[in-house]
Design an enzyme around this catalytic site. Structure first.
Site, PDB file in Angstrom:
ATOM      1  N   GLU A 248      -5.244  -8.385  -0.579  1.00  0.00           N
ATOM      2  CA  GLU A 248      -5.894  -8.173   0.624  1.00  0.00           C
ATOM      3  C   GLU A 248      -7.516  -7.701   0.082  1.00  0.00           C
ATOM      4  OE1 GLU A 248      -5.029  -5.296   3.460  1.00  0.00           O
ATOM      5  OE2 GLU A 248      -2.744  -5.771   3.375  1.00  0.00           O
TER       6      GLU A 248
ATOM      7  N   GLU B  97       0.846  -1.156   0.073  1.00  0.00           N
ATOM      8  CA  GLU B  97      -0.122  -0.215  -0.212  1.00  0.00           C
ATOM      9  C   GLU B  97       0.723   1.212  -0.164  1.00  0.00           C
ATOM     10  OE1 GLU B  97      -3.176  -0.593   3.026  1.00  0.00           O
ATOM     11  OE2 GLU B  97      -4.039  -1.909   1.739  1.00  0.00           O
TER      12      GLU B  97
END
Length: 532
Positions: free
Chosen positions: A323, A170
């Site tokens: 995810e 991320e």
């Protein structure tokens, strides 16, 4: 709602893409025996093949060391070493559980990290990862290649080629996981991918591992225009993610917030805490990080829409959602409820045509990204608790895992309503999964769902596995116990036994070649029928 299943409906593959991988805590947790035991349980019962975790290069894994940490004298830093032994133990444990690692290359070792005025080095998590670029890319490449050679020597090149290597986590979230720009991440990816490929060109590398399906088109464009190796695309998606959207729906950088925004949140938290009566860590944390999926109107199809778009942006590359889940808020009460079960079943079915593989976040509450809570049920992301008690979402994914490989195509409308359905056939059985999915846990009257299945002869039996208020709901049982912080072994086993989801005989009628089954579903209930 009425679900009709007849022989004229198309049969399509049941794509169990979520069995590709599952998420977990950062790397240090993979050294624990309870982690390894639970990971094997997830593999053996749900069929999940890989595990992904953060922080294989975090300082608690001690991969880069020099003498200055022991001798505070000038020149001691020149005496240095790489030590990947703890990494090897973590991967040994993964392999012993019958799984393979999806290697997330994160975070930056302190000895290699860029120290620049005005750029915080450490992220705001419990284990304090270093979230900056390397100070010297030549040293980063050398380090990364030493790591890959260590893996090849320990496991063999043929084994390592079956793993996937994902660069970072991320990087679109500043102060959280990456204190850099998008262009700086792209350079980190390029340097890392080329370094790995120089060791072995057949090892698979990908990225950008962004939140909320962002940066994919610009990442693919960058790689192709600059001749950067890329074997697959990764991204993440949560329905309750406050940073949702794909990159062309956001700002130019596709980033949200920053250090100033984080500081503003801290100032607001100070005022919020003044109004909290229960003085536990968990109560305070929940007050300052509220469950937005309960307080705002979040669409239930964000993952489906963004996955379709991301699939197009990937331009033919394999697309992995490394995810995903209903909620991005750690400690949210609803993470332990059947709301996650209903959402995850619905989305696992809805995105199947758009993703190559996916990874639910995460398999266990053995997890300390923000804090290692003592309470057995504290709103962790896991499918099972820290002592291995299955939550409703585990039982729901077990229904999908047990379903046959041929899926009956009931049409898009079967997943569009509040009550959804999926049907599967194989080995002389028909499985039907019903769910009533809502983004808020509301106390509403039950609603009826009717299954009508065309069958030439009367079935031998109909059984159901229920996930509702009274079945597969260990949270309720724990609350009835008085919400104890710590459980002994007998209490854990009792909760497992009392909350187990077992097949029950279910009434049905059969007339004129049509089987009829009726059920009343509460909000976020999930029922799995098996018709023999």
């Amino acid at each position: 709602m009425e679900i009709r299943i007849d022989s004229g409906l198309p049969r399509i593959p049941h794509k169990k893409h979520w069995q590709f991988c599952v998420g977990s805590a950062h790397a240090l947790m993979a050294l624990r025996t309870d982690y390894t035991r639970q990971l094997k349980f997830i593999h053996d019962t749900l069929g999940i093949q890989r595990v992904r975790f953060h922080g294989i290069f975090c300082d608690d894994m001690r991969t880069v060391n020099d003498l200055s940490s022991q001798l505070d004298v000038p020149g001691a830093e020149a005496f240095s070493e790489y030590n990947f032994n703890a990494c090897g133990v973590a991967y040994d444990n993964v392999l012993s559980a019958g799984m393979k690692p999806l290697v997330e290359l994160s975070f930056m070792p302190e000895k290699l990290a860029l120290k620049e005025e005005g750029r915080p080095v450490k992220g705001g998590f419990f284990y304090r990862p270093n979230i900056v670029p390397p100070a010297d890319y030549s040293k980063w490449r050398e380090y990364l290649q030493a790591f890959v050679r260590f893996l090849i020597h320990r496991y063999g090149v043929e084994e390592v080629r079956t793993w996937l290597f994902e660069v970072w986590n991320e990087p679109d979230l500043p102060f959280v996981f990456w204190n850099g720009t998008r262009d700086e991440y792209f350079r980190l990816y390029a340097e890392s991918a080329r370094a790995i490929k120089d060791v072995d060109a057949q090892i698979r590398v990908g990225g950008p591992s962004t939140s909320s399906s962002k940066w994919i088109s610009s990442f693919v464009k960058y790689c192709r225009e600059n001749g950067v190796p890329v074997d697959f695309v990764t991204t993440h998606q949560y329905a309750g993610d406050p940073l949702g959207g794909v990159e062309d729906q956001g700002d130019e950088e596709g980033q949200a917030g920053g250090f100033e925004a984080w500081q503003a949140r801290l100032r607001q938290a100070e005022e919020t805490l003044k109004g909290v009566d229960e003085k536990t860590f968990l109560a305070g944390y929940r007050a300052v990080t509220p469950d937005k999926s309960e307080t705002t109107d979040i669409p239930d199809d964000l993952f489906r829409r963004n996955a379709a778009r991301a699939c197009e942006q990937a331009q033919g590359l394999p697309l992995y959602y490394t995810e995903w889940n209903e909620n991005a808020i750690f400690s949210a009460y609803t993470n332990d409820t059947r709301k996650v079960a209903a959402y995850d079943v619905k989305m696992a079915l809805a995105v199947a045509d758009h993703v190559t593989g996916s990874s639910i976040w995460c398999f266990s509450d053995i997890f300390e990204e923000l804090h290692p809570f003592p309470q057995e049920f504290h709103g962790g992301f896991g499918m099972i608790t820290q002592n291995g008690i299955p939550k409703p979402v585990y039982h729901a994914m077990k229904l999908l895992a047990d379903a046959p490989d041929a899926r009956v195509d009931l049409g898009a409308e079967a997943l569009d309503g509040e009550i959804g359905a999926a049907a599967f056939e194989g080995d002389g059985e028909t499985h039907v999964i019903l769910f009533r999915q809502k983004m808020k846990n509301l106390d509403l009257p039950k609603e009826e769902a009717v299954i009508r299945l065309a069958c030439a002869s009367k079935p031998e039996s109909v059984t159901v596995r229920r996930i509702d208020e009274d079945h597969g709901n260990p949270l309720k049982l724990w609350e009835d116990m008085g919400r104890p912080d710590a459980l002994n072994r007998s209490e854990v086993e009792a909760l497992k036994e009392k909350s187990a989801v077992r097949p029950e005989e279910w009434p049905f009628t059969w007339e004129d070649g049509v089987l009829t089954v009726r059920a009343e579903l509460g909000v976020n209930d999930v029922y799995g029928f098996v018709i023999k």
